[in-house]
Design a protein around this motif. Sequence first.
Motif, PDB file in Angstrom:
ATOM      1  N   LEU A  99      48.781  29.503  29.986  1.00 32.16           N
ATOM      2  CA  LEU A  99      48.241  30.594  30.797  1.00 32.16           C
ATOM      3  C   LEU A  99      49.054  31.866  30.603  1.00 32.16           C
ATOM      4  O   LEU A  99      50.285  31.824  30.580  1.00 32.16           O
ATOM      5  N   LYS A 100      48.354  32.995  30.491  1.00 29.44           N
ATOM      6  CA  LYS A 100      49.023  34.289  30.357  1.00 29.44           C
ATOM      7  C   LYS A 100      48.394  35.257  31.347  1.00 29.44           C
ATOM      8  O   LYS A 100      47.178  35.256  31.538  1.00 29.44           O
ATOM      9  N   VAL A 101      49.242  36.079  31.972  1.00 31.71           N
ATOM     10  CA  VAL A 101      48.748  37.155  32.826  1.00 31.71           C
ATOM     11  C   VAL A 101      49.480  38.440  32.466  1.00 31.71           C
ATOM     12  O   VAL A 101      50.639  38.409  32.045  1.00 31.71           O
ATOM     13  N   LYS A 102      48.763  39.556  32.624  1.00 31.66           N
ATOM     14  CA  LYS A 102      49.377  40.865  32.420  1.00 31.66           C
ATOM     15  C   LYS A 102      49.857  41.388  33.761  1.00 31.66           C
ATOM     16  O   LYS A 102      49.252  41.127  34.798  1.00 31.66           O
ATOM     17  N   THR A 103      50.924  42.141  33.720  1.00 29.52           N
ATOM     18  CA  THR A 103      51.445  42.718  34.955  1.00 29.52           C
ATOM     19  C   THR A 103      50.634  43.952  35.344  1.00 29.52           C
ATOM     20  O   THR A 103      49.959  44.558  34.522  1.00 29.52           O
ATOM     21  N   THR A 104      50.745  44.297  36.618  1.00 31.33           N
ATOM     22  CA  THR A 104      50.093  45.496  37.130  1.00 31.33           C
ATOM     23  C   THR A 104      50.889  46.730  36.718  1.00 31.33           C
ATOM     24  O   THR A 104      51.935  46.618  36.077  1.00 31.33           O
ATOM     25  N   GLU A 105      50.419  47.898  37.134  1.00 29.25           N
ATOM     26  CA  GLU A 105      51.142  49.139  36.868  1.00 29.25           C
ATOM     27  C   GLU A 105      52.547  49.106  37.466  1.00 29.25           C
ATOM     28  O   GLU A 105      53.452  49.755  36.977  1.00 29.25           O
ATOM     29  N   SER A 106      52.709  48.335  38.554  1.00 31.62           N
ATOM     30  CA  SER A 106      54.027  48.246  39.206  1.00 31.62           C
ATOM     31  C   SER A 106      54.820  47.035  38.737  1.00 31.62           C
ATOM     32  O   SER A 106      55.789  46.627  39.380  1.00 31.62           O
ATOM     33  N   PRO A 118      60.314  48.971  37.344  1.00 32.55           N
ATOM     34  CA  PRO A 118      59.340  47.950  36.955  1.00 32.55           C
ATOM     35  C   PRO A 118      58.699  48.286  35.611  1.00 32.55           C
ATOM     36  O   PRO A 118      58.548  49.457  35.265  1.00 32.55           O
ATOM     37  N   LEU A 119      58.348  47.237  34.866  1.00 31.32           N
ATOM     38  CA  LEU A 119      57.714  47.399  33.561  1.00 31.32           C
ATOM     39  C   LEU A 119      56.233  47.026  33.658  1.00 31.32           C
ATOM     40  O   LEU A 119      55.899  45.867  33.916  1.00 31.32           O
ATOM     41  N   SER A 120      55.375  48.000  33.456  1.00 28.86           N
ATOM     42  CA  SER A 120      53.940  47.730  33.485  1.00 28.86           C
ATOM     43  C   SER A 120      53.478  47.217  32.124  1.00 28.86           C
ATOM     44  O   SER A 120      54.202  47.331  31.135  1.00 28.86           O
ATOM     45  N   HIS A 121      52.294  46.657  32.085  1.00 26.63           N
ATOM     46  CA  HIS A 121      51.658  46.177  30.856  1.00 26.63           C
ATOM     47  C   HIS A 121      52.507  45.145  30.124  1.00 26.63           C
ATOM     48  O   HIS A 121      52.513  45.084  28.905  1.00 26.63           O
ATOM     49  N   SER A 122      53.227  44.338  30.868  1.00 24.40           N
ATOM     50  CA  SER A 122      53.998  43.237  30.304  1.00 24.40           C
ATOM     51  C   SER A 122      53.154  41.971  30.400  1.00 24.40           C
ATOM     52  O   SER A 122      52.117  41.951  31.053  1.00 24.40           O
ATOM     53  N   VAL A 123      53.629  40.905  29.781  1.00 22.01           N
ATOM     54  CA  VAL A 123      52.907  39.630  29.802  1.00 22.01           C
ATOM     55  C   VAL A 123      53.843  38.532  30.277  1.00 22.01           C
ATOM     56  O   VAL A 123      54.968  38.419  29.793  1.00 22.01           O
ATOM     57  N   VAL A 124      53.360  37.721  31.222  1.00 26.80           N
ATOM     58  CA  VAL A 124      54.091  36.549  31.691  1.00 26.80           C
ATOM     59  C   VAL A 124      53.277  35.326  31.283  1.00 26.80           C
ATOM     60  O   VAL A 124      52.067  35.276  31.481  1.00 26.80           O
ATOM     61  N   ILE A 141      52.717  31.534  42.109  1.00 29.82           N
ATOM     62  CA  ILE A 141      53.906  31.901  41.348  1.00 29.82           C
ATOM     63  C   ILE A 141      53.776  33.392  41.112  1.00 29.82           C
ATOM     64  O   ILE A 141      52.794  33.844  40.519  1.00 29.82           O
ATOM     65  N   SER A 142      54.730  34.144  41.614  1.00 26.79           N
ATOM     66  CA  SER A 142      54.613  35.599  41.504  1.00 26.79           C
ATOM     67  C   SER A 142      55.981  36.224  41.303  1.00 26.79           C
ATOM     68  O   SER A 142      57.010  35.570  41.466  1.00 26.79           O
ATOM     69  N   GLY A 143      55.971  37.496  40.968  1.00 23.30           N
ATOM     70  CA  GLY A 143      57.215  38.218  40.791  1.00 23.30           C
ATOM     71  C   GLY A 143      56.972  39.572  40.160  1.00 23.30           C
ATOM     72  O   GLY A 143      55.836  40.034  40.057  1.00 23.30           O
ATOM     73  N   GLU A 182      54.059  43.845  38.600  1.00 20.90           N
ATOM     74  CA  GLU A 182      53.888  42.593  39.351  1.00 20.90           C
ATOM     75  C   GLU A 182      52.894  41.654  38.660  1.00 20.90           C
ATOM     76  O   GLU A 182      51.966  42.107  37.996  1.00 20.90           O
ATOM     77  N   TYR A 183      53.113  40.365  38.857  1.00 25.43           N
ATOM     78  CA  TYR A 183      52.209  39.351  38.320  1.00 25.43           C
ATOM     79  C   TYR A 183      52.045  38.225  39.336  1.00 25.43           C
ATOM     80  O   TYR A 183      52.885  38.053  40.227  1.00 25.43           O
ATOM     81  N   THR A 184      50.959  37.462  39.189  1.00 25.51           N
ATOM     82  CA  THR A 184      50.728  36.293  40.044  1.00 25.51           C
ATOM     83  C   THR A 184      49.945  35.238  39.273  1.00 25.51           C
ATOM     84  O   THR A 184      48.967  35.560  38.601  1.00 25.51           O
ATOM     85  N   PHE A 185      50.393  34.007  39.363  1.00 30.18           N
ATOM     86  CA  PHE A 185      49.643  32.833  38.920  1.00 30.18           C
ATOM     87  C   PHE A 185      49.264  32.064  40.180  1.00 30.18           C
ATOM     88  O   PHE A 185      50.092  31.923  41.085  1.00 30.18           O
ATOM     89  N   THR A 186      48.060  31.526  40.227  1.00 28.29           N
ATOM     90  CA  THR A 186      47.666  30.656  41.323  1.00 28.29           C
ATOM     91  C   THR A 186      47.300  29.306  40.728  1.00 28.29           C
ATOM     92  O   THR A 186      46.445  29.219  39.846  1.00 28.29           O
ATOM     93  N   VAL A 187      47.964  28.254  41.202  1.00 29.85           N
ATOM     94  CA  VAL A 187      47.750  26.905  40.693  1.00 29.85           C
ATOM     95  C   VAL A 187      47.147  26.066  41.812  1.00 29.85           C
ATOM     96  O   VAL A 187      47.756  25.933  42.877  1.00 29.85           O
ATOM     97  N   ASN A 188      45.950  25.560  41.595  1.00 27.56           N
ATOM     98  CA  ASN A 188      45.290  24.727  42.605  1.00 27.56           C
ATOM     99  C   ASN A 188      45.849  23.319  42.582  1.00 27.56           C
ATOM    100  O   ASN A 188      45.860  22.669  41.544  1.00 27.56           O
ATOM    101  N   GLY A 189      46.326  22.875  43.721  1.00 29.98           N
ATOM    102  CA  GLY A 189      46.846  21.522  43.838  1.00 29.98           C
ATOM    103  C   GLY A 189      48.257  21.417  43.303  1.00 29.98           C
ATOM    104  O   GLY A 189      48.734  22.276  42.578  1.00 29.98           O
TER     105      GLY A 189
END
Length: 143
Positions: A73-80, A62-68, A50-52, A82-89
């Motif tokens: 689960l929470k991930v921070k975005t990159t400087e550009s 693009p907005l850096s230092h955001s949270v998805v 899951i990315s975007g 972008e974010y990615t979640f990886t779900v196994n199965g």
Amino acid sequence: MKKNLIILLVTLLTLNISCTIRPKSTLTPTNNAGGYLLEKINSKGNPTNISGTIYDKLTGLPLSHSVVTMGCLKVKTTESGEYTFTVNGPLSVKVFLSAISVGYLEVETRMFDFKTDAIKCDFFLVEDLRPLIDCVEIGGLSN
């Protein structure tokens, strides 16, 4: 000289407008003026990605230092932005994503399922124009 300056300004303005990222299709509306684009991609791979990218809706930047967030689960975005979640199965539950950045209103997706290998979700946030309240300066109030 004045003519050259006008040509330069028009050229820069044109470049700025053409380089601004605008949604390719209609945004899914949310409870505020922001929105999102959700695309399910069948890549026939495992795990599910899951990315975007998170964008400022007005400028398209693009907005850096955001949270998805997805569930717990929470991930921070990159400087550009972008974010990615990886779900196994495969997941058998429906989930939703939310995105927030300092100074912007939160955007949440509707519930969706994982009947695909990849999901791309771009968020378009709008500024939060509500005034910040400094609790120290409010006289006569206490916790």
